[in-house]
Scaffold this active site. Structure first.
Site, PDB file in Angstrom:
ATOM      1  N   ASP A  71      38.384  41.942  47.903  1.00 37.41           N
ATOM      2  CA  ASP A  71      39.317  42.816  47.531  1.00 37.41           C
ATOM      3  C   ASP A  71      39.614  43.366  46.514  1.00 37.41           C
ATOM      4  O   ASP A  71      40.683  42.900  45.299  1.00 37.41           O
ATOM      5  CB  ASP A  71      40.724  41.830  47.615  1.00 37.41           C
ATOM      6  CG  ASP A  71      40.685  41.431  49.374  1.00 37.41           C
ATOM      7  OD1 ASP A  71      40.412  42.272  49.469  1.00 37.41           O
ATOM      8  OD2 ASP A  71      41.768  40.384  49.277  1.00 37.41           O
ATOM      9  N   HIS A  83      44.912  46.099  52.284  1.00 39.25           N
ATOM     10  CA  HIS A  83      45.342  44.776  51.881  1.00 39.25           C
ATOM     11  C   HIS A  83      46.710  44.373  52.106  1.00 39.25           C
ATOM     12  O   HIS A  83      47.370  45.300  51.173  1.00 39.25           O
ATOM     13  CB  HIS A  83      44.627  44.147  51.048  1.00 39.25           C
ATOM     14  CG  HIS A  83      45.264  42.301  50.625  1.00 39.25           C
ATOM     15  ND1 HIS A  83      44.751  41.262  51.382  1.00 39.25           N
ATOM     16  CD2 HIS A  83      45.538  42.037  49.429  1.00 39.25           C
ATOM     17  CE1 HIS A  83      44.470  40.725  51.243  1.00 39.25           C
ATOM     18  NE2 HIS A  83      45.654  40.906  50.149  1.00 39.25           N
TER      19      HIS A  83
END
Length: 208
Positions: free
Chosen positions: A151, A110
């Site tokens: 996430d 990410h």
């Protein structure tokens, strides 16, 4: 040797970083056997083929429901014997079946320091646009395991990147890729392949 399967959708720069790291001997106990794309026109497929890596396509729109797609992706990953699944710009949401079947075996990169600028809708340039809008002085990238929270899985490695005066989202995106993503994703995969990541709850410990 652990069997690494990489999921892609686009250009495949993170895939290239993995291929390069493997070529340098940095992924000691693993090899990239297969690249699976959600997009038949992804340049990442060419990168794989140039390096003699098997390629497969699975498109969400070829399945009449998300559940059937989730089942098909799970079966596909199992059929190629994936020990670890790496998301390298895979733009299709993963379902509960595949996440459960490969618990703590799916690694994502990410482009921010989680828990900042992450979660639903935070991908691509949007992450960097929001970082610049907030005026942060440091951003970076996070390699983490995937769970059912977007996430939200256990963090493996993070690397900070300086935000500079005059940065645009595009300039910042490039710096984060070059200085962080392309370094920590291969490192996280290498640690996994050497059994050096211990997951405790929603945290990890790196075994030295």
């Amino acid at each position: 040797m652990k069997n690494i399967v990489v999921l892609v959708s686009g250009g495949g720069t993170n895939l290239q970083a993995l291929i390069d790291a493997q070529g340098r001997g940095e992924i000691k106990n693993g090899y990239i056997s297969t690249v699976i794309s959600s997009n038949p026109n992804a340049y990442a497929l060419e990168r794989a083929e140039k390096n003699g890596i098997n390629t497969l396509i699975i498109r969400r729109r070829d399945y009449d429901s998300f559940d059937s797609y989730d089942s098909a992706l799970t079966e596909l990953l199992q059929s190629v014997g994936a020990d670890v699944v790496v998301l390298a710009g895979f733009m299709t949401i993963l379902g509960k079946k595949v996440i459960k079947a490969f618990e703590n075996r799916i690694i994502n990169i990410h482009p921010a320091l989680i828990p900042s600028f992450c979660g639903e809708g935070y991908y691509g340039l949007k992450v960097h646009e929001e970082a610049l809008k907030k005026g942060v002085k440091v951003t970076g990238a996070t390699a983490h395991f995937v769970n059912e929270i977007c996430d939200g899985g256990p963090i493996i490695i993070q690397k900070a990147v300086e935000v500079k005066n005059g940065d645009t989202p595009e300039i910042l995106q490039k710096r984060v890729m070059e200085q962080a993503e392309w370094k920590i994703l291969p490192k996280a995969v290498a640690l996994f392949c050497e059994d050096k990541i211990k997951v405790i709850g929603n945290k990890t410990e790196i075994i030295e």
